[in-house]
Design a protein around this motif. Structure first.
Motif, short mmCIF file in Angstrom:
data_model
loop_
_atom_site.label_atom_id
_atom_site.label_comp_id
_atom_site.label_asym_id
_atom_site.label_seq_id
_atom_site.Cartn_x
_atom_site.Cartn_y
_atom_site.Cartn_z
N UNK A 234 -22.71 -24.42 -20.86
CA UNK A 234 -22.93 -25.86 -21.26
C UNK A 234 -21.84 -26.67 -20.77
N UNK A 235 -22.09 -27.68 -20.05
CA UNK A 235 -21.28 -28.74 -19.37
C UNK A 235 -21.66 -29.85 -19.70
N UNK A 236 -20.66 -30.86 -20.07
CA UNK A 236 -20.79 -32.41 -20.44
C UNK A 236 -21.20 -33.01 -19.32
N UNK A 237 -21.30 -34.44 -19.43
CA UNK A 237 -21.76 -35.10 -18.10
C UNK A 237 -20.17 -35.38 -17.48
N UNK A 238 -20.27 -35.15 -16.16
CA UNK A 238 -19.08 -35.32 -15.57
C UNK A 238 -18.29 -36.84 -15.70
N UNK A 239 -19.20 -37.62 -16.23
CA UNK A 239 -18.22 -39.05 -16.44
C UNK A 239 -17.60 -38.68 -17.72
N UNK A 240 -17.90 -37.65 -18.80
CA UNK A 240 -17.32 -37.40 -20.06
C UNK A 240 -16.21 -36.37 -19.91
N UNK A 241 -16.50 -35.63 -18.83
CA UNK A 241 -15.68 -34.26 -18.82
C UNK A 241 -14.13 -34.58 -18.98
N UNK A 242 -13.43 -33.88 -19.83
CA UNK A 242 -11.61 -34.12 -19.77
C UNK A 242 -11.13 -33.10 -19.05
N UNK A 243 -11.94 -32.07 -18.60
CA UNK A 243 -11.12 -30.97 -17.82
C UNK A 243 -10.95 -29.91 -18.27
N UNK A 244 -11.15 -30.01 -19.80
CA UNK A 244 -10.73 -28.73 -20.67
C UNK A 244 -12.09 -27.99 -20.74
N UNK B 119 -15.25 -13.24 -16.97
CA UNK B 119 -15.54 -14.72 -17.03
C UNK B 119 -14.64 -15.85 -17.17
N UNK B 120 -13.26 -15.54 -17.65
CA UNK B 120 -12.03 -16.30 -17.29
C UNK B 120 -11.98 -16.65 -15.74
N UNK B 121 -12.19 -15.50 -15.08
CA UNK B 121 -11.76 -15.81 -13.64
C UNK B 121 -12.75 -16.65 -12.93
N UNK B 122 -14.17 -16.56 -13.33
CA UNK B 122 -15.32 -17.20 -13.07
C UNK B 122 -15.19 -18.78 -13.25
N UNK B 123 -14.85 -19.18 -14.73
CA UNK B 123 -14.59 -20.27 -15.00
C UNK B 123 -13.51 -21.21 -14.12
N UNK B 124 -12.28 -20.31 -13.77
CA UNK B 124 -11.21 -20.93 -13.13
C UNK B 124 -11.53 -21.07 -11.61
N UNK B 125 -12.41 -20.00 -11.25
CA UNK B 125 -12.85 -20.19 -9.81
C UNK B 125 -14.03 -21.17 -9.57
N UNK B 126 -14.74 -21.51 -10.45
CA UNK B 126 -15.62 -22.51 -10.26
C UNK B 126 -15.11 -23.97 -10.74
N UNK B 127 -13.93 -24.06 -11.13
CA UNK B 127 -13.19 -25.48 -11.68
C UNK B 127 -13.76 -26.58 -10.86
N UNK B 128 -13.52 -26.76 -9.69
CA UNK B 128 -13.82 -27.73 -8.90
C UNK B 128 -15.21 -28.30 -8.94
N UNK B 129 -16.17 -27.32 -8.99
CA UNK B 129 -17.66 -27.56 -9.24
C UNK B 129 -18.05 -28.23 -10.43
N UNK B 130 -17.36 -27.62 -11.41
CA UNK B 130 -17.60 -27.79 -12.89
C UNK B 130 -16.84 -28.77 -13.56
N UNK B 131 -16.04 -29.49 -12.73
CA UNK B 131 -15.14 -30.57 -13.33
C UNK B 131 -13.98 -30.01 -14.46
N UNK B 132 -13.62 -28.88 -14.16
CA UNK B 132 -12.63 -28.35 -15.19
C UNK B 132 -11.44 -28.16 -14.45
N UNK B 133 -10.42 -28.51 -15.38
CA UNK B 133 -8.89 -28.22 -14.96
C UNK B 133 -8.58 -26.76 -15.05
N UNK B 134 -8.39 -25.99 -14.00
CA UNK B 134 -8.02 -24.64 -14.14
C UNK B 134 -6.91 -24.35 -14.92
#
Length: 464
Positions: free
Chosen positions: A41-51, A106-121
């Motif tokens: 479940x991803x928030x809007x990119x404009x609202x994403x904090x990276x967490x 799951x942790x690895x996938x989230x970190x590996x996909x960080x750039x695509x999903x607007x996440x701070x690894x």
């Protein structure tokens, strides 16, 4: 036509609450057999904090409470700009590696996909409820650095694997026949596995009247271990609510609990996505021995405050460690060395030599050779870090064999030559600690004020 409009309205108002702040939801198969699934479940990119938070629902390692301990939380996190992932992990049936491998993947996938999903690894946490809390705390205390979370959220967690003081069903499911092996029981009783600086900050939330998972030997024990190691931790115990309240509005303290968690998340520091990674490699002086709450007051923690969010400082200090491979505790044979390399730092501060000055450890030839090996290894990392060589601080008395004469006449000259040979900057910490009031009674370790002086000297070198 009116019926169609009415039906569309009913579907709209009955849509799941998470849809209000969730810009995108999807799922993926998390294991080769397809039995483990992650719901994103991803928030809007404009609202994403990276967490981001990876969630492990509970269920005693026999089933999963996927709604109130899983998907019902999506709206809460997405509303705060936090990406949320619910892990449907496979049941262990006595093989602990099954759910652990699901959590690690799951942790690895989230970190590996960080750039695509607007996440701070560097800002990916794990959450768990009951047995899922045991899984989350196991990942927090056992995982290798690349998949270790940056923080933990533990709801009424199973922590102990001693069936005399914990939830027996979880022990049976996770350990199986291994529950009679005392070494295995201790290894996965996660209050016994907390380590300074390596175990991430945690918040533990539970009800005082929990009859299923006894709080003093589980959630409270984990908090006590965290505080005892000087790690950042928070414990919230609500007067009543029993076990398994999850995201349940009927829980008497539901809103207070959400507010408590929101405040903790809001005040939890996180580096910027593009932060410069700083690895502080050293011995007990870097570690922060003799400083209570050294995860806050040790020199690396104070350096983090001085440098700000544009830097991400990690403490890789280990007590009694030495540089020389022939010593009684060679740093390059410790887990901290592997963690430091996995951190892939942009800057490295090496401060090793104090314990090498002990008579049984002092081997000038090996000290120099091993130091050069460390430098070469660090240079070869993908980030090709800038390396700073720090002189040991002054030893104000001979203690445990540590002596300032060997530091001044043996250790420092070797560091000087290595710095010149490798064209590396030097930080003269021996010169900055001259006041004995900055040192504790043993004459070796700095107090919090001394750590602040070291942090300032390192900050000035980095920003020079």
């Amino acid at each position: 036509m009116e019926k169609v409009i009415l039906l569309m309205f009913m579907l709209a108002v009955s849509a799941p609450l998470w849809a209000q702040h969730t810009a995108r939801s999807f799922e993926w198969k998390n294991s080769a057999d397809g039995e483990s699934v992650v719901y994103a479940y991803l928030p809007a990119s404009s609202q994403a904090t990276g967490r981001a938070v990876v969630d492990c629902p509970g269920g005693g390692y026999t089933h999963l409470s996927m709604q109130k301990e899983g998907t019902d939380w999506a709206e809460y996190f997405n509303k705060q700009g936090i990406a949320y992932f619910v892990l449907k992990y496979r049941m262990p049936h006595g093989d602990r590696n099954i759910p652990l491998s699901d959590a690690y993947h799951a942790m690895k996938t989230v970190r590996d996909s960080a750039a695509v999903w607007n996440i701070n690894p560097s800002d990916v946490g794990i959450m768990g409820f009951s047995a899922g809390g045991h899984l989350a705390s196991t990942v927090s205390t056992h995982a290798d650095f690349p998949v270790r979370p940056n923080f933990s959220i533990l709801f009424y967690p199973v922590i102990s694997m001693d069936e005399k003081v914990t939830h027996k069903g979880s022990v049976n499911g996770f350990l199986g026949s291994g529950k009679t092996n005392p070494d295995l029981v201790r290894a996965f009783s996660n209050d016994k596995q907390v380590s300074s600086h390596a175990t991430p900050p945690a918040i533990i939330l539970l009800a005082n009247d929990d009859q299923a998972v006894y709080p003093p030997t589980n959630g409270v024990a984990y908090y006590t271990a965290m505080r005892g190691k000087g790690n950042q931790a928070a414990l919230y115990v609500y007067p009543e609510g029993g076990h398994g309240f999850g995201f349940t509005p009927s829980f008497p303290y539901h809103q207070q609990m959400l507010d408590d968690l929101s405040t903790w998340l809001r005040t939890l520091p996180a580096p910027q996505k593009d932060a410069i990674r700083v690895a502080c490699i050293g011995n007990s002086i870097t570690f922060g021995s003799c400083i209570d709450m050294n995860d806050v007051l040790g020199y690396p923690a104070q350096l983090q405050k001085l440098l700000g969010r544009g830097y991400f400082v990690r403490n890789f200090g280990i007590g009694a460690s030495c540089m020389a491979s022939t010593s009684d505790k060679p740093y390059m044979k410790l887990r901290a060395w592997k963690d430091a390399k996995d951190f892939n730092p942009n800057l490295v501060v090496i401060k090793l030599g104090t314990n090498d000055s002990k008579p049984q450890n002092w081997n000038p030839d090996d000290y120099r050779k091993t130091y050069q090996t460390m430098i070469d290894t660090l240079k070869s990392l993908p980030a090709h870090p800038k390396i700073y060589l720090a002189y040991p601080i002054k030893a104000f008395k001979v203690q445990w064999g540590i002596n300032d004469s060997t530091i001044v006449n043996g250790v420092i000259p070797i560091i000087q030559k290595l710095a010149k040979k490798n064209k590396l900057p030097v930080i003269d910490l021996h010169a900055v600690i001259t006041d004995p009031n900055l040192i504790v009674a043993d004459g070796i370790h700095p107090n919090a004020k001394g750590a602040a002086v070291i942090a300032k000297a390192v900050e000035e070198a980095i920003k020079k």
